[in-house]
Design an enzyme around this catalytic site. Structure first.
Site, short mmCIF file in Angstrom:
data_model
loop_
_atom_site.label_atom_id
_atom_site.label_comp_id
_atom_site.label_asym_id
_atom_site.label_seq_id
_atom_site.Cartn_x
_atom_site.Cartn_y
_atom_site.Cartn_z
N HIS A 112 0.74 -1.53 0.14
CA HIS A 112 -0.27 0.22 -0.23
C HIS A 112 0.52 1.41 -0.06
O HIS A 112 0.27 2.37 -1.04
CB HIS A 112 -1.08 0.20 1.39
CG HIS A 112 -2.05 0.95 0.61
ND1 HIS A 112 -3.08 0.80 0.44
CD2 HIS A 112 -2.01 2.76 1.65
CE1 HIS A 112 -3.99 1.95 0.72
NE2 HIS A 112 -3.67 2.36 0.92
N GLY A 158 -8.66 12.00 -10.32
CA GLY A 158 -9.49 11.09 -10.12
C GLY A 158 -9.34 9.65 -9.60
O GLY A 158 -10.95 8.69 -9.68
N HIS A 165 -2.26 2.03 -8.75
CA HIS A 165 -3.08 0.96 -9.55
C HIS A 165 -3.64 1.35 -11.21
O HIS A 165 -3.31 2.65 -10.65
CB HIS A 165 -4.32 0.41 -9.05
CG HIS A 165 -5.74 1.75 -8.88
ND1 HIS A 165 -5.45 2.34 -7.63
CD2 HIS A 165 -6.94 2.17 -10.16
CE1 HIS A 165 -6.65 3.64 -7.92
NE2 HIS A 165 -7.50 3.03 -8.77
N GLU A 308 -12.40 26.64 -21.97
CA GLU A 308 -12.09 25.26 -22.39
C GLU A 308 -12.70 24.92 -23.05
O GLU A 308 -12.77 23.79 -24.02
CB GLU A 308 -10.87 24.92 -21.32
CG GLU A 308 -9.34 24.99 -21.32
CD GLU A 308 -8.82 25.73 -20.13
OE1 GLU A 308 -10.05 26.92 -19.38
OE2 GLU A 308 -7.67 26.48 -19.86
ZN ZN Z 1 -3.55 -0.23 -0.31
#
Ligand code: ZN
Ligand code: ZN
Ligand code: ZN
Length: 332
Positions: A112, A158, A165, A308
């Site tokens: 992590h 986001g 990941h 934009e």
């Molecule tokens: Zn984790």
């Protein structure tokens, strides 16, 4: 004076607004940190908190248990799904398709506390192999036309989970942004019989003002007409249109350059949130002479505002020459 610049690939114009030039330290940004999270579904030991894995690199350990290096699982809330038939229908002006596709999450490390900037090079390289393995598998489904591989790092970029990941979305259509790049590259090739990205690499390595780093296999550079401050492109020096066709040596070299580039950004821009996107040829295209795969990294330092959205023009407060200079000077 503001400087209007045109991207040589897409023909997109941007405004480099030197009057609003900001120093790297003046951006109002989030600093991305990772805090321990006992409920994180991506941590080793929590394999039962995700849908069953699609792919994992393991040393003989059973599926969906501890003992993996990279793990790929379906997104729990997918934007698109693989099952069903591809139906296309239209109502007058409007085209629609059902949501055929795939949405997968690549968990980049069991640990992590690590990120792509702090993982070792072999671990980063394994992430690229996982991307490649998934592309080669999904490519066998001829309904799928394009795969977007991307990474949102930090909440304001986001990311909903902070554990490292990336994501992959396979689509039954080629997205518009990609279409613009492909069309621009094709146009250049028809006029000059050369790949526009190869031309860019040649010119930028000669000129040097927008170059961030250079290796025998890759360049990291600020593009001539960046939409965002500190937008950075990583391009392989060997011409190839598809990410999945890279060699073992190229993935190893890319791992080194991605790590180094993110370390430069972390140091100069206080660990900013960022989006990283792989740009590669559409799935059912053969390798082409005119397109050249690459990675784009966009630190999230400014907000996209009405101007934009309304014009498709971007106002960028940092010129690419300054951005490259700042990143190049970072002592690693
Ligand atoms: Zn984790
Ligand atoms: Zn090329
Ligand atoms: Zn691109």
């Amino acid at each position: 004076m503001a400087d209007l610049r045109k991207d040589p690939v897409t023909g997109r114009w941007v405004i480099i607004s030197t009057e609003r030039q900001k120093r790297p330290s003046e951006f109002q940004i989030e600093t991305v940190t990772t805090r321990p999270d006992s409920l994180c579904p991506f941590c080793e030991g929590h394999e039962d908190k995700t849908p069953p894995e699609i792919l994992a690199y393991r040393n003989g350990t059973p599926a969906n248990a501890k003992g993996w290096e990279v793990r790929v699982v379906p997104n729990k809330f997918p934007a698109l799904r693989v099952e069903g038939n591809l139906d296309r229908e239209g109502e007058g002006l409007f085209d629609r398709m059902n949501g055929i596709g795939a949405h997968e999450v690549i968990i980049e490390t069991p640990d992590h506390s690590l990120t792509l900037a702090t993982m070792n090079e072999q671990a980063i390289e394994r992430v690229f192999w996982a991307w490649r393995d998934r592309v080669l598998d999904l490519k066998q489904d001829f309904r799928l036309r394009y795969i977007v591989i991307f990474k949102n790092h930090g909440a304001s970029a986001g990311a909903s989970l902070e554990h490292a990941h990336s994501q992959l979305i396979a689509l039954p259509i080629v997205p518009r942004e990609m279409g613009e790049e492909l069309d621009g590259a094709k146009r250049h090739y028809q006029q000059k019989e050369r790949c526009v990205f190869c031309d860019v690499i040649r010119q930028e390595t000669k000129d040097g003002s927008r170059l961030i780093s250079d290796s025998p296999e890759f360049v990291a550079m600020a593009p001539y007409a960046p939409r965002f401050p500190f937008e950075t492109w990583l391009l392989p020096k060997r011409h190839a249109s598809r990410f999945e066709d890279a060699s073992r040596g190229e993935y190893a070299s890319l791992a080194r350059m991605v790590r180094e580039t993110l370390q430069r950004m972390n140091s100069a821009l206080l660990s900013p949130p960022y989006n990283l996107i792989v740009h590669s040829s559409p799935l059912q295209d053969n390798a082409t002479e005119y397109y050249h795969w690459h990675i784009e990294i966009m630190p999230k330092l400014t907000r996209v505002a009405g101007f934009e959205w309304g014009t498709g023009f971007y106002i960028n407060p940092t010129g690419p020459e300054e951005a490259a200079d700042v990143l190049r000077r970072v002592k690693l």
